[in-house]
Motif scaffolding. Structure first.
Motif, mmCIF file in Angstrom:
data_model
loop_
_atom_site.group_PDB
_atom_site.id
_atom_site.type_symbol
_atom_site.label_atom_id
_atom_site.label_comp_id
_atom_site.label_asym_id
_atom_site.label_seq_id
_atom_site.Cartn_x
_atom_site.Cartn_y
_atom_site.Cartn_z
ATOM 1 N N SER A 9 -9.279 -2.000 -5.219
ATOM 2 C CA SER A 9 -8.295 -1.007 -5.634
ATOM 3 C C SER A 9 -8.449 0.223 -4.748
ATOM 4 O O SER A 9 -8.965 0.138 -3.632
ATOM 5 C CB SER A 9 -8.454 -0.687 -7.115
ATOM 6 N N SER A 10 -8.025 1.362 -5.244
ATOM 7 C CA SER A 10 -8.010 2.569 -4.427
ATOM 8 C C SER A 10 -8.254 3.803 -5.291
ATOM 9 O O SER A 10 -7.807 3.861 -6.448
ATOM 10 C CB SER A 10 -6.645 2.700 -3.737
ATOM 11 N N SER A 37 -6.700 6.275 -4.910
ATOM 12 C CA SER A 37 -5.357 6.842 -5.074
ATOM 13 C C SER A 37 -4.876 6.758 -6.516
ATOM 14 O O SER A 37 -4.019 7.550 -6.930
ATOM 15 C CB SER A 37 -4.376 6.130 -4.144
ATOM 16 N N LYS A 92 -1.293 -0.489 -8.753
ATOM 17 C CA LYS A 92 -2.713 -0.759 -8.553
ATOM 18 C C LYS A 92 -3.479 -0.589 -9.868
ATOM 19 O O LYS A 92 -4.380 -1.381 -10.189
ATOM 20 C CB LYS A 92 -3.291 0.161 -7.478
ATOM 21 N N TYR A 116 2.905 2.930 -6.079
ATOM 22 C CA TYR A 116 1.663 2.333 -5.584
ATOM 23 C C TYR A 116 0.538 2.549 -6.594
ATOM 24 O O TYR A 116 -0.142 1.597 -6.998
ATOM 25 C CB TYR A 116 1.295 2.936 -4.234
ATOM 26 N N ARG A 149 -10.451 6.703 1.154
ATOM 27 C CA ARG A 149 -9.670 6.634 2.387
ATOM 28 C C ARG A 149 -10.535 6.058 3.515
ATOM 29 O O ARG A 149 -11.635 6.530 3.771
ATOM 30 C CB ARG A 149 -9.236 8.051 2.727
ATOM 31 N N HIS A 188 0.817 -1.207 0.000
ATOM 32 C CA HIS A 188 0.000 0.000 0.000
ATOM 33 C C HIS A 188 0.858 1.267 0.000
ATOM 34 O O HIS A 188 2.084 1.206 0.071
ATOM 35 C CB HIS A 188 -0.946 -0.024 1.194
ATOM 36 N N ALA A 189 0.172 2.405 -0.040
ATOM 37 C CA ALA A 189 0.860 3.696 -0.113
ATOM 38 C C ALA A 189 1.903 3.900 0.988
ATOM 39 O O ALA A 189 2.982 4.452 0.718
ATOM 40 C CB ALA A 189 -0.165 4.820 -0.101
ATOM 41 N N ASN A 203 1.929 -6.526 -6.318
ATOM 42 C CA ASN A 203 0.676 -5.931 -6.768
ATOM 43 C C ASN A 203 0.290 -6.302 -8.195
ATOM 44 O O ASN A 203 -0.902 -6.332 -8.514
ATOM 45 C CB ASN A 203 0.749 -4.407 -6.655
#
Length: 281
Positions: free
Chosen positions: A102-103, A105, A136, A132, A157, A63-64, A79
């Motif tokens: 996913s995100s 981000s 992703k 990141y 978030r 992750h980040a 990833n």
């Protein structure tokens, strides 16, 4: 399910259990809902996980916070490469549904406002800003191109933060862990739904507010959510002067009925709810 010892993975697994599914979980760390402790880069681990599986929910990732601490090659191996291998093994095992966590981000530099807050829906073109985001997004593309029916969830978030910070972000860019879990379960169970979807909170703004949110967010909040503005005032917290982005989950609502249940007002009316909104258990 992968990543079942993590906050998101555990919460999602718990929700799937609650609606009647039997969970097989894998993680590199032990956990309550982790039945296989191992690394997804190990073919034996992957194949044991997908054997007789109907649905795979893939939450495991670097992750980040790992950016700068872990080599870029490790990010790609975990990833991207592990996701590709998991998709291959899932297809060979006859898995019928794949949900990828996913995100938001991945939108990266596209989240930076110019003269207005950025309205973040799935039409916004991702502009990755670090390894990141890059990995992703690459994993998303692998999932989308797979022959397995899939849904990709870009979650907002959702990790614990101090209450004033959490409340402010829950106005426009955060989501509760509870909502992430229910959204993932819904996406997993809606077999015909495919595509990429933002999963965010319930916010008081519309796209038409974006210019005003960039100029004077406090005034917009006072107009759109006066109870929230009053609750901030009662606690001595300043309202944000500017909001840079607003996440839009309406595509998920239309596709599989996602309805974010948690709001900043509920959090502020029930301060003890902070732990509930942010808790993995």
């Amino acid at each position: 399910m992968t990543g079942t010892s993590g906050r998101v993975g555990n919460a999602v697994a718990r929700e799937l259990e609650a609606v009647g599914w039997r969970i097989h979980g894998v993680d590199r760390s032990p956990g309550r809902r982790t039945t296989i402790v191992g690394d997804l880069r190990d073919a034996t681990v992957r194949r044991a996980l997908v054997q007789d599986a109907d649905i795979v929910v893939h939450a495991a990732a670097l992750h980040a916070p790992h950016v700068g601490l872990v080599d870029d090659a490790e990010f790609r191996a975990v990833n991207i490469d592990a996701t590709a291998a998991l998709l291959d093994d899932a297809g060979a095992a006859g898995v019928r549904r794949f949900v990828y966590i996913s995100s938001t981000s991945v939108y990266g530099h596209a989240l930076v406002p110019a003269d207005r807050a950025v309205w973040v829906d799935e039409e916004l073109l991702p502009q990755p800003r670090d390894i990141y985001d890059e990995t992703k997004l690459a994993a998303e593309q692998l999932v989308a191109s797979s022959s397995i029916s899939s849904a990709i969830l870009r979650i907002a978030r959702c990790f614990p933060e101090p209450l004033p910070v959490w409340a402010t972000r829950l106005l426009h860019r955060s989501v509760s862990l509870t909502d992430v879990a229910t959204a993932t379960a819904a996406a997993a169970l809606h077999n015909a739904v495919t595509g990429t979807f933002n999963i965010a909170g319930r916010y008081p703004f519309t796209r038409a507010d974006c210019v005003a949110l960039h100029q004077d967010a406090a005034e917009v909040i006072a107009e759109r959510a006066p109870q929230v503005a009053a609750a901030f005032h009662d606690r001595g917290w300043p309202l944000p002067r500017r909001i840079d982005r607003v996440y839009d989950s309406s595509a998920a609502t239309n596709a599989f009925g996602y309805q974010p249940s948690e709001s900043v007002l509920r959090l502020l009316q029930e301060p003890e709810g902070e732990e509930t909104l942010n808790s993995a258990e």
